[in-house]
Design an enzyme around this catalytic site. Structure first.
Site, mmCIF file in Angstrom:
data_model
loop_
_atom_site.group_PDB
_atom_site.id
_atom_site.type_symbol
_atom_site.label_atom_id
_atom_site.label_comp_id
_atom_site.label_asym_id
_atom_site.label_seq_id
_atom_site.Cartn_x
_atom_site.Cartn_y
_atom_site.Cartn_z
ATOM 1 N N CYS A 96 15.382 5.293 -21.203
ATOM 2 C CA CYS A 96 15.659 3.877 -20.989
ATOM 3 C C CYS A 96 14.813 2.968 -21.869
ATOM 4 O O CYS A 96 15.026 1.756 -21.887
ATOM 5 C CB CYS A 96 15.472 3.502 -19.526
ATOM 6 S SG CYS A 96 13.739 3.506 -18.993
ATOM 7 N N CYS A 135 10.805 8.355 -18.004
ATOM 8 C CA CYS A 135 10.317 7.792 -16.753
ATOM 9 C C CYS A 135 10.235 8.901 -15.706
ATOM 10 O O CYS A 135 11.135 9.734 -15.596
ATOM 11 C CB CYS A 135 11.275 6.717 -16.229
ATOM 12 S SG CYS A 135 11.230 5.187 -17.150
ATOM 13 N N CYS A 189 14.798 4.482 -13.623
ATOM 14 C CA CYS A 189 15.136 4.763 -15.019
ATOM 15 C C CYS A 189 16.641 4.564 -15.245
ATOM 16 O O CYS A 189 17.058 3.982 -16.238
ATOM 17 C CB CYS A 189 14.726 6.186 -15.381
ATOM 18 S SG CYS A 189 14.907 6.583 -17.132
ATOM 19 N N CYS A 246 9.958 5.431 -22.691
ATOM 20 C CA CYS A 246 10.866 6.384 -22.059
ATOM 21 C C CYS A 246 12.004 6.724 -23.028
ATOM 22 O O CYS A 246 12.642 5.842 -23.589
ATOM 23 C CB CYS A 246 11.418 5.802 -20.763
ATOM 24 S SG CYS A 246 12.713 6.835 -20.024
ATOM 25 N N GLY A 299 -6.977 3.534 7.014
ATOM 26 C CA GLY A 299 -7.685 4.563 6.253
ATOM 27 C C GLY A 299 -8.287 5.660 7.103
ATOM 28 O O GLY A 299 -8.745 6.670 6.583
#
Lengths: 276, 362, 247
Positions: free
Chosen positions: B282, B309, B315, B279, B69
């Site tokens: 899909c 998606c 997808c 979606c 970090g």
């Protein structure tokens, strides 16, 4: 029992020749070393504060009182060499030697500071409530509802209109900003609050109300305080005991009414007599 | 991955060619261009960057891994693409890639954007890597603004392009002051930002670049990924490398590191919600969806919004196999990979997600 | 009868640095005792040291020599440390000057109630007691919620006296607390003070007005030039006056 115990506080600005402390002070009539030009902002200052007690520090500009306030508030020294010993009941060791994290934790917990200049004490872009909340959040409060309730209570206690708490601090009047600073200083139920010139920049009528508010809360919460001011009236109203400083040294100390009505030191007598 | 790079450093790869340089003796610009034609990329070192640069970038990455970090400065080089277009990401990727690696580049979930295609082609031609659009096939994935829907494993590195490195810049424009805050883990100001956010909106309203604590120590800007992707950083199997070319900073989240979004006990971190949406392509209900304009959308059904998606490669797989789990490629099941996977973020949105949780069916 | 206060050899000199370190004598070797429940009046000409004596007893002035043993706390107020003085003041020792040391923007009733609240009395109860005292001292009810800054001298003095009486101290030091009162109010104040002494509050008070002294005091201490001339029962003091008048 002593809550806050400070001894031999000293801060020197400039390269010291080593004899600066001996060559300056009340007897020398200056805080600037005649040998090397270093300024002894304060030296040989020792004081202690008991729980719930208010200690006043008076003196004119340059007397060293703000340097003492900074050391007591564990503020980071931006320049100059500081030394001395500051102890707080319940905490180990000399806090002037403590690392940044320890001092930071204490400043967000046991010790509160009300800065002389609003800009040093508040973030004007934050809301008033946000400024108070910052203290709580920095101290580890993580429940929004609790933070909100505490901020609201503090606004009520310090007599800032609660409906203004979500407005930017820069839209507040000077008196309100000072109250928010006091609310912030009191937020984490500190053991001691340091007030540096708490009335600077306020109208006389506003000064009186702010001081009265602080006096009321100080007694209700039984929080100890160190009040630094050039204004004898401020110290007279708030302080139980008073230190008088000149040229970086304490020249007189005693019960506030005794110092005001029976001043012993020549300088204190002059100070009292010059009040309009 | 870095083996090939190390080989290159030994001089066994085309590095030698770069050192000799190309002599240009032409008398005009046109002649010079003619002279250069045919040289192609042979004038460049393997993976475009010189070995010293790659080594420095790797060192910065290693330091970033050692201090999760923490923003590590590095000497960001000019790249053949404009700053802000992934120059940090491509430097990190090119420093990590070796000739045996497969490289995938996605831009906001899509492999086919112009920028993704260009970055991919640069790596392909200079580092001689295979490229792929399949998340599960890639060794190194460079991405902008998304973390793939499919679970990454311990053999993969995700390189995120970072426009703004410091989460604290939102609350203070002074980088010097913010560096002090990081040094002292003093994040009170960011908490006030969150507090005021809740005061204003009733909940935390931070769309992207949601600040998160890494390993309980450093506050990190996770780059502009949606909140949806933030839980994937927590205790992941793979390494995340964040690189910012313009700001010349690299930071990292090593595998199995705690990454905790800042939030209040009673105002929790929440991922995006797509109630009752699936979606359009899909049928997935457990993926991050993007609203699109419909081709004949201005007619009677004009009020209806269409979602697809955002992760196009996944997808496409789901279009063939609607029940495909996000951890289908792994030899274990029930891997926690953010929303819509077991152990994903609980909260107000959990029930909505659970309704059509395709991942659970697999 | 037990003693509350034993004063011995109390001396106060002031060093005036601005006047070339001139020494001014305020009190010179003053000794007396105060008995529990009594009302001791201190009288004398202007500048005789009456106020200085009270301030030395309260430690507003730091005595130069001598001792002031305050028996309820078993402490010498002349020499004990500041914190002991603060503790005694906060518990059993009261003081009221001639002037109200007012706090801006605090209504009269709260000025009176505040010392009680600071000692832990609930606000409502403290205000009830404040109303009682202000009523007894004849402050018009419409002023109770007003700020004393706007009051006349007499009205302020009533608030001041009520404030001093509210916490029922064991020893109350009063510095001309009735000087600005009209005769009628003064009578009310005196009655209230008499009642207080009956309730076992001991009072040492500086009074300018012989009439008041004769009505409230048990004994009278006469000061002159910083020296204590004599302490006599009030009857004797009254008799002296008549002799003087006759003479």
């Amino acid at each position: 029992m002593t809550l806050l115990d400070a001894s031999d506080l000293r801060r020197v600005y400039g390269d010291s020749c080593g004899d600066c402390v001996e060559l300056t002070g009340d007897a020398a009539g200056t805080n600037q070393c005649p040998e090397c030009g270093a300024v002894v902002a304060c030296a040989d200052v020792s004081l202690d504060v008991e729980p719930g007690e208010v200690l006043g520090i008076v003196g004119e500009s340059g007397s060293g009182k703000s340097s003492v306030a900074e050391l007591l508030a564990l503020e980071r020294a931006t320049d100059g060499q500081a030394s001395g010993d500051v102890r707080l009941d319940g905490h180990d060791g000399n806090l002037l030697d403590a690392d940044y994290e320890t001092r930071h934790r204490l400043r967000n917990g046991a010790v509160g500071l009300v800065h002389q200049h609003v800009r040093d004490g508040l973030n004007l872009e934050f809301t008033g409530g946000g400024n108070v909340a910052e203290k709580l959040l920095a101290a580890g409060w993580r429940n929004f509802g609790d933070v909100r309730d505490r901020v609201r209570d503090l606004f009520e206690e310090t007599e800032v209109p609660v409906e203004r708490m979500d407005d930017p601090t820069e839209t507040y009047s000077g008196g309100m900003q000072r109250r928010v600073q006091i609310a912030r200083a009191l937020a984490t139920d500190p053991d001691v609050v340091i007030l540096d010139e708490p009335t600077t920049g306020l109208d006389v009528s506003v000064q009186a109300r702010v001081l009265d508010m602080f006096r009321r809360i100080q007694r209700e919460e039984d929080v100890a305080a160190v009040v630094v001011s050039h204004d004898l009236g401020v110290v007279r109203l708030l302080a139980d005991r008073t230190l008088v400083m000149r040229h970086g040294r304490v020249v007189e100390t005693g019960l506030t009414d005794r110092v005001m009505e029976d001043p012993h030191h020549e300088y204190t007598q002059t100070l009292i007599n010059s009040v309009i | 991955m870095t083996d090939a790079g190390a080989d290159a450093a030994d001089g066994t790869e085309p590095a030698a060619a770069a050192e000799s340089g190309t002599q240009i003796s032409a008398t005009s610009v046109a002649d010079a261009v003619d002279d250069l034609s045919g040289e192609g990329l042979s004038g460049y070192n393997y993976a475009y960057l010189d070995e010293h640069t790659k080594r420095e970038v790797r060192r910065a990455i290693l330091k970033g891994i050692a201090i999760p970090g923490h923003q590590v400065p590095f000497a960001s080089r000019p790249m053949p693409l404009a700053r802000g277009w992934g120059t940090g990401g491509i430097q990190a990727s090119l420093s990590l890639l070796g000739p045996d690696d497969a490289f995938k580049v996605i831009d906001q979930g899509s492999d086919e954007s112009v920028n993704a295609a260009n970055v991919r082609r640069l790596a392909e031609t200079t580092a001689e890597v295979e490229t792929t659009t399949d998340t599960t096939e890639a060794d190194v994935i460079q991405t902008r603004h998304r973390i793939p829907e499919e679970v990454l494993d311990e053999d993969q590195i995700l390189v995120l392009q970072v426009p703004i490195t410091d989460a604290l810049r939102k609350v203070d424009s002074s980088d010097a002051a913010n560096r002090r805050r990081h040094a002292h883990a003093n994040y009170g100001k960011m908490w006030v930002h969150l507090y005021e956010n809740v005061v204003e909106w009733g909940e935390i309203q931070i769309a992207a670049r949601y600040p998160a604590m890494v390993a309980g120590r450093y506050l990190m800007d996770p780059s502009p990924i949606p909140r949806w992707d933030l839980p994937k950083l927590d205790d992941a199997d793979n390494l995340f490398v964040f690189a910012a070319g313009r700001e010349a900073r690299i930071y990292a989240v090593p595998p199995h590191t705690d990454v905790e979004p800042l939030a209040f006990e009673d105002k929790s971190f929440q991922v995006e919600r797509f109630p009752d949406q699936s979606c359009h392509s899909c049928g997935s209900t457990d993926t991050y969806l993007t609203e699109i304009e419909t081709e004949e959308g201005t007619e009677s059904d004009g009020g209806d919004r269409l979602y697809v998606c955002n992760d196009t490669s996944f997808c496409l797989k789901r279009q063939d196999d609607p029940g495909l789990a996000k951890d289908h490629h792994l030899d274990r099941e029930g891997v926690d990979w953010g929303p819509g996977t077991p152990g994903g973020p609980a909260g107000a949105d959990r029930d909505e997600l659970a309704e059509g949780d395709g991942g659970d069916d697999a | 009868m037990t003693d509350v206060l034993t004063v011995e050899g109390l001396t106060k000199t002031f060093d005036m640095h601005a006047l070339g370190d001139k020494q001014v004598v305020g009190l010179d070797d003053v000794s007396f005792t105060v008995r529990r429940g009594e009302f001791l009046a201190i009288v004398g000409e202007s500048g005789s040291g009456k106020s200085s004596l009270l301030k030395c007893l309260y430690r507003t002035y730091e005595p130069t020599a001598g001792s002031t043993v305050y028996h309820p706390a078993d402490a010498d107020l002349a020499t004990c440390d500041d914190r002991t003085v603060m503790a005694i003041r906060d518990s059993t020792l009261g003081y009221a000057s001639q002037f109200l040391d007012e706090i801006p923007r605090v209504p009269a009733i709260d000025v009176v109630a505040r010392p009680l609240m600071e000692r832990g009395t609930p606000a409502a109860q403290a205000r009830d007691r404040a109303r009682e005292l202000l009523d007894a001292l004849g402050l018009p009810e419409e002023l109770w919620e007003a700020y004393p800054a706007t009051f006349s001298g007499g009205e302020r003095q009533r608030v001041n006296l009520a404030q001093a009486l509210a916490p029922e101290p064991e020893l109350l030091l009063l510095d001309e607390p009735t000087s600005a009162l009209d005769p009628e109010t003064r009578t009310a104040a005196i009655e209230l003070l008499s009642e207080s002494t009956d309730a076992e509050t001991t009072v040492v008070g500086v009074f300018h007005d012989r009439d008041v002294v004769e009505r409230v005091a048990d004994r009278v201490a006469v000061l002159d030039g910083g020296e204590l001339q004599r302490v006599v029962p009030v009857a004797e003091f009254a008799a002296e006056e008549e002799e003087e008048v006759v003479a």
